[in-house]
Scaffold this motif. Structure first.
Motif, PDB file in Angstrom:
ATOM      1  N   ASP A  97     -13.117  -0.167   5.480  1.00 37.42           N
ATOM      2  CA  ASP A  97     -14.552  -0.170   5.776  1.00 37.42           C
ATOM      3  C   ASP A  97     -15.366  -0.191   4.485  1.00 37.42           C
ATOM      4  OD1 ASP A  97     -16.893   0.277   7.679  1.00 37.42           O
ATOM      5  OD2 ASP A  97     -17.077   2.042   6.393  1.00 37.42           O
ATOM      6  N   ALA A  98     -14.911   0.550   3.478  1.00 38.49           N
ATOM      7  CA  ALA A  98     -15.625   0.550   2.190  1.00 38.49           C
ATOM      8  C   ALA A  98     -15.621  -0.841   1.563  1.00 38.49           C
ATOM      9  CB  ALA A  98     -14.990   1.570   1.245  1.00 38.49           C
ATOM     10  N   LEU A  99     -14.522  -1.570   1.724  1.00 39.82           N
ATOM     11  CA  LEU A  99     -14.472  -2.942   1.232  1.00 39.82           C
ATOM     12  C   LEU A  99     -15.401  -3.842   2.038  1.00 39.82           C
ATOM     13  CD1 LEU A  99     -13.340  -5.353  -0.355  1.00 39.82           C
ATOM     14  CD2 LEU A  99     -11.343  -5.318   1.158  1.00 39.82           C
ATOM     15  N   ALA A 100     -15.337  -3.728   3.349  1.00 37.86           N
ATOM     16  CA  ALA A 100     -16.139  -4.602   4.216  1.00 37.86           C
ATOM     17  C   ALA A 100     -17.628  -4.364   4.046  1.00 37.86           C
ATOM     18  CB  ALA A 100     -15.737  -4.404   5.673  1.00 37.86           C
ATOM     19  N   THR A 101     -18.013  -3.158   3.648  1.00 38.55           N
ATOM     20  CA  THR A 101     -19.439  -2.820   3.531  1.00 38.55           C
ATOM     21  C   THR A 101     -19.910  -2.719   2.080  1.00 38.55           C
ATOM     22  OG1 THR A 101     -18.911  -0.447   3.733  1.00 38.55           O
ATOM     23  CG2 THR A 101     -19.469  -1.631   5.756  1.00 38.55           C
ATOM     24  N   PHE A 131       0.829  -1.200   0.000  1.00 38.92           N
ATOM     25  CA  PHE A 131       0.000   0.000   0.000  1.00 38.92           C
ATOM     26  C   PHE A 131       0.870   1.259   0.000  1.00 38.92           C
ATOM     27  CE2 PHE A 131      -3.180  -2.793   0.712  1.00 38.92           C
ATOM     28  CZ  PHE A 131      -3.742  -2.917   1.969  1.00 38.92           C
ATOM     29  N   ASN A 132       0.403   2.270  -0.668  1.00 42.67           N
ATOM     30  CA  ASN A 132       0.839   3.644  -0.429  1.00 42.67           C
ATOM     31  C   ASN A 132      -0.416   4.510  -0.513  1.00 42.67           C
ATOM     32  OD1 ASN A 132       0.237   4.085  -3.139  1.00 42.67           O
ATOM     33  ND2 ASN A 132       2.374   4.124  -3.801  1.00 42.67           N
ATOM     34  N   PRO A 133      -0.326   5.808  -0.267  1.00 40.24           N
ATOM     35  CA  PRO A 133      -1.555   6.625  -0.290  1.00 40.24           C
ATOM     36  C   PRO A 133      -2.330   6.532  -1.600  1.00 40.24           C
ATOM     37  CG  PRO A 133       0.217   7.834   0.759  1.00 40.24           C
ATOM     38  CD  PRO A 133       0.842   6.588   0.205  1.00 40.24           C
ATOM     39  N   ASP A 134      -1.619   6.405  -2.722  1.00 45.13           N
ATOM     40  CA  ASP A 134      -2.316   6.334  -4.004  1.00 45.13           C
ATOM     41  C   ASP A 134      -3.095   5.025  -4.155  1.00 45.13           C
ATOM     42  OD1 ASP A 134      -1.363   8.817  -4.791  1.00 45.13           O
ATOM     43  OD2 ASP A 134       0.431   7.972  -5.726  1.00 45.13           O
ATOM     44  N   VAL A 135      -2.494   3.920  -3.717  1.00 42.23           N
ATOM     45  CA  VAL A 135      -3.197   2.639  -3.773  1.00 42.23           C
ATOM     46  C   VAL A 135      -4.448   2.686  -2.908  1.00 42.23           C
ATOM     47  CG1 VAL A 135      -3.053   0.179  -3.216  1.00 42.23           C
ATOM     48  CG2 VAL A 135      -1.092   1.333  -4.267  1.00 42.23           C
ATOM     49  N   ILE A 136      -4.326   3.234  -1.710  1.00 39.94           N
ATOM     50  CA  ILE A 136      -5.470   3.330  -0.793  1.00 39.94           C
ATOM     51  C   ILE A 136      -6.572   4.174  -1.413  1.00 39.94           C
ATOM     52  CG2 ILE A 136      -6.209   4.266   1.431  1.00 39.94           C
ATOM     53  CD1 ILE A 136      -3.357   3.479   2.454  1.00 39.94           C
ATOM     54  N   GLN A 137      -6.191   5.302  -2.002  1.00 40.59           N
ATOM     55  CA  GLN A 137      -7.187   6.193  -2.607  1.00 40.59           C
ATOM     56  C   GLN A 137      -7.870   5.521  -3.788  1.00 40.59           C
ATOM     57  OE1 GLN A 137      -6.980   8.038  -5.818  1.00 40.59           O
ATOM     58  NE2 GLN A 137      -9.090   8.703  -5.384  1.00 40.59           N
ATOM     59  N   GLU A 138      -7.085   4.821  -4.615  1.00 42.00           N
ATOM     60  CA  GLU A 138      -7.674   4.150  -5.774  1.00 42.00           C
ATOM     61  C   GLU A 138      -8.621   3.033  -5.351  1.00 42.00           C
ATOM     62  OE1 GLU A 138      -4.790   2.909  -8.632  1.00 42.00           O
ATOM     63  OE2 GLU A 138      -4.180   4.967  -9.130  1.00 42.00           O
ATOM     64  N   LEU A 139      -8.231   2.244  -4.357  1.00 46.74           N
ATOM     65  CA  LEU A 139      -9.110   1.191  -3.871  1.00 46.74           C
ATOM     66  C   LEU A 139     -10.403   1.789  -3.316  1.00 46.74           C
ATOM     67  CD1 LEU A 139      -6.591  -1.221  -2.112  1.00 46.74           C
ATOM     68  CD2 LEU A 139      -8.065  -1.804  -4.040  1.00 46.74           C
ATOM     69  N   HIS A 140     -10.278   2.848  -2.532  1.00 46.47           N
ATOM     70  CA  HIS A 140     -11.468   3.463  -1.935  1.00 46.47           C
ATOM     71  C   HIS A 140     -12.396   3.994  -3.029  1.00 46.47           C
ATOM     72  CE1 HIS A 140     -13.020   5.929   1.752  1.00 46.47           C
ATOM     73  NE2 HIS A 140     -13.958   5.223   1.168  1.00 46.47           N
ATOM     74  N   SER A 141     -11.831   4.664  -4.027  1.00 50.92           N
ATOM     75  CA  SER A 141     -12.649   5.175  -5.131  1.00 50.92           C
ATOM     76  C   SER A 141     -13.343   4.050  -5.880  1.00 50.92           C
ATOM     77  CB  SER A 141     -11.778   5.984  -6.097  1.00 50.92           C
ATOM     78  OG  SER A 141     -11.254   7.130  -5.472  1.00 50.92           O
ATOM     79  N   CYS A 142     -12.615   2.951  -6.088  1.00 51.57           N
ATOM     80  CA  CYS A 142     -13.181   1.809  -6.792  1.00 51.57           C
ATOM     81  C   CYS A 142     -14.335   1.200  -6.008  1.00 51.57           C
ATOM     82  CB  CYS A 142     -12.090   0.777  -7.040  1.00 51.57           C
ATOM     83  SG  CYS A 142     -12.598  -0.616  -8.061  1.00 51.57           S
ATOM     84  N   PHE A 143     -14.157   1.023  -4.704  1.00 48.37           N
ATOM     85  CA  PHE A 143     -15.209   0.444  -3.878  1.00 48.37           C
ATOM     86  C   PHE A 143     -16.436   1.359  -3.838  1.00 48.37           C
ATOM     87  CE2 PHE A 143     -11.529  -1.566  -1.312  1.00 48.37           C
ATOM     88  CZ  PHE A 143     -11.421  -2.596  -2.231  1.00 48.37           C
ATOM     89  N   ASN A 144     -16.217   2.672  -3.743  1.00 49.43           N
ATOM     90  CA  ASN A 144     -17.340   3.605  -3.739  1.00 49.43           C
ATOM     91  C   ASN A 144     -18.123   3.538  -5.041  1.00 49.43           C
ATOM     92  OD1 ASN A 144     -16.859   4.552  -1.153  1.00 49.43           O
ATOM     93  ND2 ASN A 144     -15.682   6.329  -1.819  1.00 49.43           N
ATOM     94  N   ALA A 145     -17.409   3.423  -6.153  1.00 44.97           N
ATOM     95  CA  ALA A 145     -18.085   3.320  -7.449  1.00 44.97           C
ATOM     96  C   ALA A 145     -18.877   2.021  -7.552  1.00 44.97           C
ATOM     97  CB  ALA A 145     -17.058   3.413  -8.574  1.00 44.97           C
ATOM     98  N   LEU A 146     -18.318   0.934  -7.038  1.00 48.50           N
ATOM     99  CA  LEU A 146     -19.022  -0.348  -7.091  1.00 48.50           C
ATOM    100  C   LEU A 146     -20.316  -0.310  -6.287  1.00 48.50           C
ATOM    101  CD1 LEU A 146     -16.009  -2.792  -6.827  1.00 48.50           C
ATOM    102  CD2 LEU A 146     -17.650  -2.680  -8.704  1.00 48.50           C
ATOM    103  N   LEU A 178      -6.987  -6.804   4.142  1.00 48.50           N
ATOM    104  CA  LEU A 178      -7.828  -6.875   2.951  1.00 48.50           C
ATOM    105  C   LEU A 178      -8.526  -8.222   2.851  1.00 48.50           C
ATOM    106  CD1 LEU A 178      -5.604  -5.272   0.162  1.00 48.50           C
ATOM    107  CD2 LEU A 178      -7.694  -4.312   1.128  1.00 48.50           C
ATOM    108  N   ALA A 179      -7.764  -9.303   3.078  1.00 45.83           N
ATOM    109  CA  ALA A 179      -8.349 -10.640   3.004  1.00 45.83           C
ATOM    110  C   ALA A 179      -9.443 -10.815   4.044  1.00 45.83           C
ATOM    111  CB  ALA A 179      -7.257 -11.690   3.193  1.00 45.83           C
ATOM    112  N   SER A 180      -9.236 -10.248   5.225  1.00 46.98           N
ATOM    113  CA  SER A 180     -10.215 -10.373   6.311  1.00 46.98           C
ATOM    114  C   SER A 180     -11.453  -9.527   6.063  1.00 46.98           C
ATOM    115  CB  SER A 180      -9.569  -9.965   7.644  1.00 46.98           C
ATOM    116  OG  SER A 180      -8.443 -10.761   7.941  1.00 46.98           O
ATOM    117  N   ALA A 181     -11.287  -8.390   5.401  1.00 47.29           N
ATOM    118  CA  ALA A 181     -12.423  -7.504   5.141  1.00 47.29           C
ATOM    119  C   ALA A 181     -13.333  -8.041   4.051  1.00 47.29           C
ATOM    120  CB  ALA A 181     -11.923  -6.101   4.775  1.00 47.29           C
ATOM    121  N   CYS A 182     -12.806  -8.919   3.191  1.00 44.73           N
ATOM    122  CA  CYS A 182     -13.660  -9.554   2.181  1.00 44.73           C
ATOM    123  C   CYS A 182     -14.604 -10.552   2.853  1.00 44.73           C
ATOM    124  CB  CYS A 182     -12.801 -10.271   1.142  1.00 44.73           C
ATOM    125  SG  CYS A 182     -11.910  -9.167   0.018  1.00 44.73           S
ATOM    126  N   ASP A 183     -15.718 -10.808   2.227  1.00 46.64           N
ATOM    127  CA  ASP A 183     -16.700 -11.746   2.775  1.00 46.64           C
ATOM    128  C   ASP A 183     -16.206 -13.183   2.728  1.00 46.64           C
ATOM    129  OD1 ASP A 183     -18.916  -9.754   3.070  1.00 46.64           O
ATOM    130  OD2 ASP A 183     -18.634  -9.643   0.904  1.00 46.64           O
TER     131      ASP A 183
END
Length: 266
Positions: A93-97, A28-43, A117-122
């Protein structure tokens, strides 16, 4: 959606999100975190995607936080440090929810934030070569932001050992303690995940979202009148939904509900 550190592969109703920093084991770095969060929000706004798979390019699922980034944050002002850590917490949290079921496809190392990440997935499906660890104490840190999801997966008693020792956890032992749902040989990993995907696509999308919310609502709560009322209201609202009416009518008439495509197997 286009990203620098993620690759998205869509197969009809299934989206695979590939962490794509293989040279640093998908740290992870800040860009990876931001991209993942944006992706989860879009989904969460998409009705076209039914299942999300989270995977890693290269040799590892994810080796956790980029240590250079963590070192820099340790030298930052406390308020900036806290704000930075909160972004990671909010991404998890965005991944878990997510409203969609999320599957972790774990091969190689899933360390620190990668285990988070693995734990936050269902659902977590792992190769026999996968290894997990909450490795933070060996860096003078604690698994703070990932702790809600790891403890939810393995329980406080197991966390009491692995948060403190930072021992590597084999895929088999991760299965034994509840983190991993299925362990398979590397060459069968995608086949195993496909079987899970096919099972998920037989369920109603809204019902699966409601079931995820139900788990969060009921887990670790005392069974009392308040909880009985919540669960009764939960099913009563679902029974009135168009999806439930479709599903019940289809079952009684020995038909497929409208959400099941003809390529899915019953």
């Amino acid at each position: 959606m286009e990203f620098k550190y993620l690759q998205l592969e869509r197969n009809d109703q299934v989206l695979t999100i590939w962490l794509n920093r293989p040279d640093v084991h998908n740290a992870f770095n800040p860009d990876v975190i931001q991209e993942l969060h944006s992706c989860f929000n879009a989904l969460n706004q998409s009705d076209e995607i039914r299942v999300v798979i989270l995977a890693g390019r290269g040799k590892s699922f994810s080796a956790g936080a980029d240590l250079n980034w963590m070192k820099a944050q340790g030298e930052a002002e406390l308020t900036d440090n806290e704000a930075d850590a909160l972004k990671l917490a909010q991404m998890l949290d965005a991944l878990a929810t997510l409203k969609q079921p999320a599957i972790a496809r774990v091969h190689g190392a899933a360390l620190g934030g990668g285990m988070g990440l693995a734990s936050a997935c269902d659902i977590c499906i792992a190769s026999t070569e996968a290894q997990f660890a909450t490795s933070e104490v060996r860096l003078g840190l604690a698994p703070s932001t990932i702790s809600p999801y790891v403890i939810r997966a393995i329980g406080a008693r197991q966390a009491s050992r692995y948060f403190l020792t930072a021992e590597r956890i084999s895929a088999k032992h991760a299965h034994d303690i509840g983190l991993v749902h299925e362990v398979t040989e590397p060459e069968h990993l995608d086949q195993e995940i496909q079987e899970i995907v096919e099972a998920l696509l037989l369920g109603g999308a809204n019902a699966q979202t409601a079931s995820k919310q139900l788990i969060a609502m009921v887990s670790n709560q005392p069974v009392n009148n308040a909880l009985l009322d919540k669960t009764a209201r939960h099913i009563a609202h679902l029974r009135q939904s168009s999806e439930a009416k479709d599903g019940l009518n289809a079952f009684l008439n020995k038909q497929r509900p409208t959400w099941v495509k003809t390529t899915s197997e019953e």
